[in-house]
Design a protein around this motif. Structure first.
Motif: not given
Length: 396
Positions: A177-185, A213-233
């Motif tokens: 729980h509480g994981l998110s999937f982010l696209l980071v430059p 402190g690497a920046l990932a813009p808000a629009e680079n969140l894939v899926g909902a915040e906290g839903d990263g486990w489902r996306v990662a799997m």
């Protein structure tokens, strides 16, 4: 089940074979400037993203045509792919779980071979137990994310433009729980540091990556915040499942080389070695048929894969099959080479990667096959719990 590809795929195969015969002798090597040049050449001809739905500069191809392309690519001895992670892992994930804006931003540069990706999952204390990651991503005042933590065993990170990162956005949440999937430059001096890891093979495809402190813009969140486990799997399903078909075709080429060496060296006269070669061949055929069966019956959201019943155990079965098989192939290569397998470079003090022949490289690299991409223990646990319905393993 009919495992033939059909006339439409065979016509596609002929086109692929002709193009590869003209172009595959060009720049090679995964990663680095040569790898980028080859990706751009593939992209210009539309050979990247054959299975994607949508017009992102890619050709459209049926699953059977994709198989034909993969077979011809391996048979042509074409260069290793620097863009594999973006094309075969991230792209299907964005097609299934990303926004249209994310697809429009990231898929065309992948299809053109212009942007390379790496995968930020494993950490020093969270490899197979991925739910134990500690990398965090906190919100900035403008809504963007600041990523801090360490990833390890990150393939081709030293060449990548972006990294898809699994990070903890809710520190109070436990495990999945509480994981998110982010696209980071990756090009963030002072905020992203890459340290190559020299392996037994003398090469350094894997890396440590440090985010400060690497920046990932808000629009680079894939899926909902906290839903990263489902996306990662979901992404790991592409890594362990159908996308391994082309990898298995590469395995066929390795096996052919070992057989040829066994014949020329006289090792094939040993009945025990002949039996091992036949077993490897038979198991490889079984893996291919299993992958083709999966391709024809398992839905692949967001791509042109044929619809079908979802098989939650298929990716794990595929990973178990090819991981152990490739390790045994490396051991067979050493047995066929005989005493020469132990010969190494004459000067171990040389700073550059030492020279290995193909059989030595295969043996050393394959030691990791049953660990990376999800260890055998994890795959068996997935099958036991999610497919067979056995009691869950106690968590400490």
């Amino acid at each position: 089940m009919d495992f033939t590809l059909g006339p439409e795929a065979e016509a596609f195969r002929a086109e692929a074979r002709a193009w590869l015969a003209e172009h595959a002798a060009g720049p090679g090597g995964s990663g680095g400037p040569n790898g980028r040049a080859w990706e751009r050449e593939l992209g210009a001809a539309g050979w990247i993203g054959l299975g994607w739905d949508g017009d992102y500069g890619n050709r459209r191809a049926t699953p059977a045509q994709q198989v034909a392309w993969g077979e011809e690519y391996a048979r042509a001895g074409a260069p290793g792919r620097a863009g594999h992670i973006g094309e075969n892992l991230l792209a299907p994930t964005l097609l299934a779980h990303g926004t249209q804006a994310q697809r429009d931003r990231f898929l065309p540069p992948i299809a053109r071979g212009e942007e390379l990706w790496c995968q930020g999952y494993s950490e020093p204390d969270a490899g197979s137990d991925l739910a134990g990651i500690r990398t965090t991503a906190g919100r900035d005042t403008d809504g963007s994310y600041r990523v801090t933590g360490q990833k390890i065993w990150t393939s081709l990170a030293q060449h990548a433009d972006f990294c898809f990162v699994l990070a903890r956005t809710d520190p109070a949440a436990a495990r999945h729980h509480g994981l998110s999937f982010l696209l980071v430059p990756m090009r963030q001096p002072g905020r992203v540091e890459v340290r190559p890891i020299r392996q037994l093979t003398g090469t350094a495809e894997f890396n440590e990556v440090f985010f400060d402190g690497a920046l990932a813009p808000a629009e680079n969140l894939v899926g909902a915040e906290g839903d990263g486990w489902r996306v990662a799997m979901a992404l790991l399903g592409y890594e362990r499942g159908v996308s391994t078909l082309v990898q298995q075709i590469g395995f066929e080429r390795e096996l052919r080389d070992i057989v040829a060496h066994a014949v020329t060296s006289g090792a094939a006269a040993d009945p025990v070695l002949r039996d091992r070669i036949i077993r490897q061949w038979a198991e490889l055929k079984t893996m291919r048929w299993n992958a083709l069966r999966t391709l024809g019956t398992r839905g692949n959201p967001g791509t042109s894969g044929a619809p079908g019943a979802e098989d939650p155990g298929a990716p794990s079965v595929a990973k178990l099959l090819w991981g152990g098989w490739h390790q045994r192939l490396g051991e067979l290569a050493m047995a066929v080479s005989g005493p020469a397998a132990a010969l190494g470079p004459t000067d171990w003090s040389e700073p550059e990667p030492y020279e290995l022949d193909d059989r030595q490289y295969s043996f050393l690299f394959s030691r990791a096959d049953t660990i990376y991409g999800g260890s055998d223990e994890i795959q068996r646990t997935i099958i036991a719990e999610r497919v067979l319905g056995l009691p869950k393993e106690p968590r400490v």
